[in-house]
Design a protein around this motif. Structure first.
Motif, PDB file in Angstrom:
ATOM      1  N   GLU A 147       0.833  -1.209   0.000  1.00  0.00           N
ATOM      2  CA  GLU A 147       0.000   0.000   0.000  1.00  0.00           C
ATOM      3  C   GLU A 147       0.862   1.251   0.000  1.00  0.00           C
ATOM      4  O   GLU A 147       1.826   1.366   0.760  1.00  0.00           O
ATOM      5  CB  GLU A 147      -0.909  -0.008   1.222  1.00  0.00           C
ATOM      6  CG  GLU A 147      -1.862   1.160   1.300  1.00  0.00           C
ATOM      7  CD  GLU A 147      -2.791   1.059   2.494  1.00  0.00           C
ATOM      8  OE1 GLU A 147      -3.031   2.090   3.149  1.00  0.00           O
ATOM      9  OE2 GLU A 147      -3.279  -0.062   2.773  1.00  0.00           O
TER      10      GLU A 147
ATOM     11  N   GLN B 290      -0.250  -3.149  -4.441  1.00  0.00           N
ATOM     12  CA  GLN B 290      -1.620  -3.367  -4.902  1.00  0.00           C
ATOM     13  C   GLN B 290      -2.520  -2.148  -4.752  1.00  0.00           C
ATOM     14  O   GLN B 290      -3.443  -1.960  -5.539  1.00  0.00           O
ATOM     15  CB  GLN B 290      -2.257  -4.533  -4.129  1.00  0.00           C
ATOM     16  CG  GLN B 290      -1.572  -5.862  -4.335  1.00  0.00           C
ATOM     17  CD  GLN B 290      -2.181  -6.957  -3.480  1.00  0.00           C
ATOM     18  OE1 GLN B 290      -3.036  -6.704  -2.629  1.00  0.00           O
ATOM     19  NE2 GLN B 290      -1.743  -8.190  -3.676  1.00  0.00           N
ATOM     20  N   VAL B 291      -2.272  -1.317  -3.723  1.00  0.00           N
ATOM     21  CA  VAL B 291      -3.207  -0.240  -3.374  1.00  0.00           C
ATOM     22  C   VAL B 291      -2.479   1.102  -3.370  1.00  0.00           C
ATOM     23  O   VAL B 291      -1.402   1.224  -2.777  1.00  0.00           O
ATOM     24  CB  VAL B 291      -3.844  -0.481  -1.983  1.00  0.00           C
ATOM     25  CG1 VAL B 291      -4.839   0.617  -1.654  1.00  0.00           C
ATOM     26  CG2 VAL B 291      -4.505  -1.849  -1.919  1.00  0.00           C
TER      27      VAL B 291
ATOM     28  N   ARG C  75      -3.444   5.123  -2.396  1.00  0.00           N
ATOM     29  CA  ARG C  75      -4.437   6.030  -1.821  1.00  0.00           C
ATOM     30  C   ARG C  75      -3.919   7.461  -1.957  1.00  0.00           C
ATOM     31  O   ARG C  75      -2.790   7.750  -1.574  1.00  0.00           O
ATOM     32  CB  ARG C  75      -4.677   5.710  -0.342  1.00  0.00           C
ATOM     33  CG  ARG C  75      -5.059   4.256  -0.079  1.00  0.00           C
ATOM     34  CD  ARG C  75      -5.336   4.027   1.407  1.00  0.00           C
ATOM     35  NE  ARG C  75      -5.483   2.619   1.708  1.00  0.00           N
ATOM     36  CZ  ARG C  75      -6.614   1.931   1.527  1.00  0.00           C
ATOM     37  NH1 ARG C  75      -7.674   2.550   1.056  1.00  0.00           N
ATOM     38  NH2 ARG C  75      -6.672   0.645   1.819  1.00  0.00           N
TER      39      ARG C  75
ATOM     40  N   SER D 175      -3.791  -2.529  -8.643  1.00  0.00           N
ATOM     41  CA  SER D 175      -5.160  -2.950  -8.922  1.00  0.00           C
ATOM     42  C   SER D 175      -6.215  -2.117  -8.200  1.00  0.00           C
ATOM     43  O   SER D 175      -7.367  -2.086  -8.627  1.00  0.00           O
ATOM     44  CB  SER D 175      -5.331  -4.426  -8.547  1.00  0.00           C
ATOM     45  OG  SER D 175      -5.046  -4.623  -7.161  1.00  0.00           O
ATOM     46  N   GLN D 176      -5.846  -1.427  -7.093  1.00  0.00           N
ATOM     47  CA  GLN D 176      -6.829  -0.672  -6.311  1.00  0.00           C
ATOM     48  C   GLN D 176      -6.365   0.771  -6.160  1.00  0.00           C
ATOM     49  O   GLN D 176      -5.189   1.024  -5.862  1.00  0.00           O
ATOM     50  CB  GLN D 176      -7.008  -1.285  -4.923  1.00  0.00           C
ATOM     51  CG  GLN D 176      -7.550  -2.698  -4.934  1.00  0.00           C
ATOM     52  CD  GLN D 176      -7.694  -3.258  -3.538  1.00  0.00           C
ATOM     53  OE1 GLN D 176      -8.225  -2.602  -2.649  1.00  0.00           O
ATOM     54  NE2 GLN D 176      -7.212  -4.476  -3.330  1.00  0.00           N
TER      55      GLN D 176
ATOM     56  N   THR E 143      -7.819   4.607  -4.472  1.00  0.00           N
ATOM     57  CA  THR E 143      -8.814   5.422  -3.777  1.00  0.00           C
ATOM     58  C   THR E 143      -8.338   6.864  -3.747  1.00  0.00           C
ATOM     59  O   THR E 143      -7.140   7.123  -3.604  1.00  0.00           O
ATOM     60  CB  THR E 143      -9.063   4.940  -2.332  1.00  0.00           C
ATOM     61  OG1 THR E 143      -7.878   5.149  -1.550  1.00  0.00           O
ATOM     62  CG2 THR E 143      -9.429   3.463  -2.307  1.00  0.00           C
TER      63      THR E 143
ATOM     64  N   LEU F   1      -5.682  -1.164 -13.228  1.00  0.00           N
ATOM     65  CA  LEU F   1      -6.702  -0.818 -12.239  1.00  0.00           C
ATOM     66  C   LEU F   1      -7.970  -1.651 -12.414  1.00  0.00           C
ATOM     67  O   LEU F   1      -8.569  -1.689 -13.487  1.00  0.00           O
ATOM     68  CB  LEU F   1      -7.040   0.665 -12.367  1.00  0.00           C
ATOM     69  CG  LEU F   1      -7.722   1.336 -11.179  1.00  0.00           C
ATOM     70  CD1 LEU F   1      -6.829   1.265  -9.952  1.00  0.00           C
ATOM     71  CD2 LEU F   1      -8.025   2.792 -11.516  1.00  0.00           C
TER      72      LEU F   1
ATOM     73  N   ASP G 262     -10.219  -1.885  -9.294  1.00  0.00           N
ATOM     74  CA  ASP G 262     -11.110  -1.433  -8.214  1.00  0.00           C
ATOM     75  C   ASP G 262     -10.788   0.017  -7.887  1.00  0.00           C
ATOM     76  O   ASP G 262      -9.634   0.351  -7.615  1.00  0.00           O
ATOM     77  CB  ASP G 262     -10.928  -2.315  -6.975  1.00  0.00           C
ATOM     78  CG  ASP G 262     -11.909  -1.972  -5.876  1.00  0.00           C
ATOM     79  OD1 ASP G 262     -11.678  -0.981  -5.171  1.00  0.00           O
ATOM     80  OD2 ASP G 262     -12.896  -2.696  -5.711  1.00  0.00           O
TER      81      ASP G 262
ATOM     82  N   GLU H 229     -12.238   3.826  -5.906  1.00  0.00           N
ATOM     83  CA  GLU H 229     -13.174   4.597  -5.084  1.00  0.00           C
ATOM     84  C   GLU H 229     -12.781   6.062  -5.162  1.00  0.00           C
ATOM     85  O   GLU H 229     -11.658   6.428  -4.824  1.00  0.00           O
ATOM     86  CB  GLU H 229     -13.162   4.110  -3.637  1.00  0.00           C
ATOM     87  CG  GLU H 229     -14.159   4.839  -2.750  1.00  0.00           C
ATOM     88  CD  GLU H 229     -14.341   4.194  -1.393  1.00  0.00           C
ATOM     89  OE1 GLU H 229     -15.229   4.636  -0.635  1.00  0.00           O
ATOM     90  OE2 GLU H 229     -13.593   3.247  -1.086  1.00  0.00           O
TER      91      GLU H 229
END
Length: 562
Positions: free
Chosen positions: A246, A281-282, A284, A300-301, A303, A330, A332, A334
């Motif tokens: 992350e 993976q993430v 933010r 892949s994620q 936000t 990407l 997922d 938000e």
């Protein structure tokens, strides 16, 4: 004593005065009364100096003596009744105070370790709490040093020392995952980031997450940290990060002056990244849109929380679309878009996007929008933004729009027949031509708390869901303060397809039995009611189970109050 006050009333005034005195903080330290505090002692000294005990002197001495006897009896009565009340409290609190009196000595080490784990994971302090806990007592020190995870969050703050960081690294052991947080503020020298990463570099193979928090404020003097500069500084560090999952990039302040919010684009920045993070993976982001040369396009994620500003919204939307199209892996996403002032309507009705931006692998999108201006906002902002996004593999879409009190105040009693919310729903839904895989849809249109108060004086508006726009959706969740209905308007070259099988009405607190019957009637009118397998009504406070069952029917209804 006032003439209207009886002796019993006067005695109660004494009790009230004692209770008032006990509330004062200094009363808890106790008092030492002396004879000289009593006016009766002064009276005695005055009368006893007379050589002759005549009838008047004896009368006065006897009168004071009787008053003192009464005071003693009153004090004994007060002490006795206060003791009874005290014992009542003691009996009630004894089970608790007996345990508290033993302190942590009565708590097992396993429980204390769990408490440590929560108290030492402060977002602003990093491992400082772990250091403080280890300095309380020998037992605390043994427990704190025995839990490697307490020392695994390295936090660069303006007063962090190299020795403290090295000590925490040593106490974390050899295998615990690390959380690295760099807080770049105007109190932190620029070279401190390089020094911090140099000290932490030997543990890079154990980094689980990395967060960069920057404070950029053009209204203040001193070094200002804009996140682009700090990202470049960090990216030059050659690091192998096999465990990194992350990455958080947070821009905390956006001000040119104390009252003016600002935005700085990242489009001109060319990223030269020396990080090897194959398992990231993430990502933010807060108040920051990375450039299209962002080196981790395979995540892949994603936000993001972003405030849209009146003077900069055109560039913000453009930068966001360019960045999203560059994120090739990407799946997922938000997005939280917070509209500041009238930023959405400030774009103007002529705003449009000349091209589409393809998110080739995106399968899930959650979009939160607050501060939307009606009726212009959906047309000026949402429609061009959503039409520019091409998401061929989108399977789940969640739309959450929060309206402020200004919307209700502006329309007043006319809100229920304007159709603006139905128009909003029509704009929010993606094109059925290019999003053929969309099978799950959540629609949440809510009011702010102040808006709910204003709504009480108006009729409930109608939210109409155009089923022809979502021909492949099998599961639909609706949360709203409005009345709900469904419509069907044929699209050219689109087959007349109705796939809806599961309908969930969630937290629709204004829905009553009459509104539910109107919704069901609209579903029947568009030939969708007979295809439904399940209708779930959940947390709708104005609707009881019996009324819902009567309207929906036992075969397909499920009712939940939680």
């Amino acid at each position: 004593m006032p003439m209207c006050m009886t002796p019993a009333s006067a005695a109660m005034q004494v009790l009230y005065a004692l209770e008032t005195a006990s509330e004062k903080s200094e009363a808890r330290h106790g008092f030492n009364f002396r004879e000289s505090d009593w006016s009766a002692r002064g009276e005695f000294d005055k009368l006893s100096r007379r050589n002759l005990l005549n009838a008047e002197t004896i009368r006065k001495l006897s009168s004071v003596k009787h008053r003192l006897e009464y005071i003693v009896k009153l004090s004994e009565s007060l002490a006795s009744s206060a003791s009874e009340v005290l014992r009542l409290y003691e009996r009630h609190l004894e089970p608790v105070t007996s345990k508290l009196s033993k302190g942590f000595a009565s708590i097992p080490d396993e429980i204390i370790s769990i408490i440590f784990k929560y108290s030492a994971c402060d977002e602003q302090q990093g491992t400082r709490h772990a250091i403080w806990l280890s300095q309380v007592s020998r037992r605390f020190r043994q427990l704190a040093l025995g839990d490697r995870s307490l020392w695994s969050k390295q936090f660069l703050w303006y007063d962090s020392s190299e020795n403290m960081v090295k000590t925490c690294i040593k106490r974390s052991g050899t295998n615990a995952d690390f959380q690295i947080v760099v807080n770049a503020t105007d109190m932190l020298p620029r070279y401190a980031i390089d020094n911090f990463l140099r000290v932490c570099a030997p543990t890079a193979s154990r980094w689980r997450s990395f967060a960069l928090i920057c404070d950029w404020d053009g209204s203040r003097s001193g070094p200002n940290f804009y996140i682009n500069d700090s990202v470049d500084d960090i990216g030059r560090q050659i690091l192998a990060l096999p465990r990194l999952r992350e990455l958080s990039l947070i821009q905390r302040h956006y001000r040119a002056t104390p009252d003016v919010l600002m935005w700085r684009s990242s489009m001109g920045y060319i990223r030269e990244n020396s990080w090897d993070a194959p398992n990231l993976q993430v990502v933010r982001c807060v108040e920051y849109i990375p450039s299209p040369t962002f080196p981790f396009a395979f995540v892949s994620q994603f936000t993001m929380s972003l405030t849209l500003l009146p003077l900069h919204i055109y560039y913000q939307i453009g930068d966001l679309l360019v960045f999203l199209s560059a994120m090739e892996g990407l799946t997922d996403m938000e997005l939280e878009l917070k509209i500041h002032g009238n930023a959405d309507s400030a774009m103007g009705a002529n705003f449009h996007v000349d091209q589409t931006f393809r998110c080739a692998r995106l399968s899930s999108l959650r979009l939160h929008i607050s501060g939307l201006t009606l009726p212009s906002g959906p047309y000026c902002l949402l429609e061009p933004f959503l039409e520019a996004l091409e998401m061929p593999f989108l399977g789940h879409l969640a739309l959450h729009v929060t309206l402020g009190a200004s919307v209700v105040c502006f329309y007043g009693p006319r809100l229920h027949d304007t159709g603006v919310l139905s128009a909003l729903a029509n704009i929010l839904l993606p094109s059925p031509y290019t999003h053929t895989r969309l099978t799950s849809l959540d629609i949440n249109i809510s009011l702010s708390d102040l808006g709910k108060e204003e709504l009480r004086t108006t009729n409930l508006p109608l939210l109409t869901i155009p089923l022809a726009r979502i021909p492949n959706v099998t599961t639909l969740t609706i949360s709203t303060f409005c009345r709900i209905s469904f419509s069907w308007e044929e699209f050219l070259s689109m087959p007349s397809k109705r796939s809806l099988r599961r309908l969930r009405i969630l937290s629709c607190d204004n829905m009553d039995a009459g509104h539910l019957q109107v919704m069901i009637r609209s579903l029947k009118n568009v030939d969708a009611w007979g295809l439904l397998d399940r209708v779930l009504i959940q947390k709708c406070s104005s609707l009881d189970e019996e009324s819902a069952l009567l309207a929906v029917g036992k075969e397909r209804m499920r009712f939940m109050t939680w």
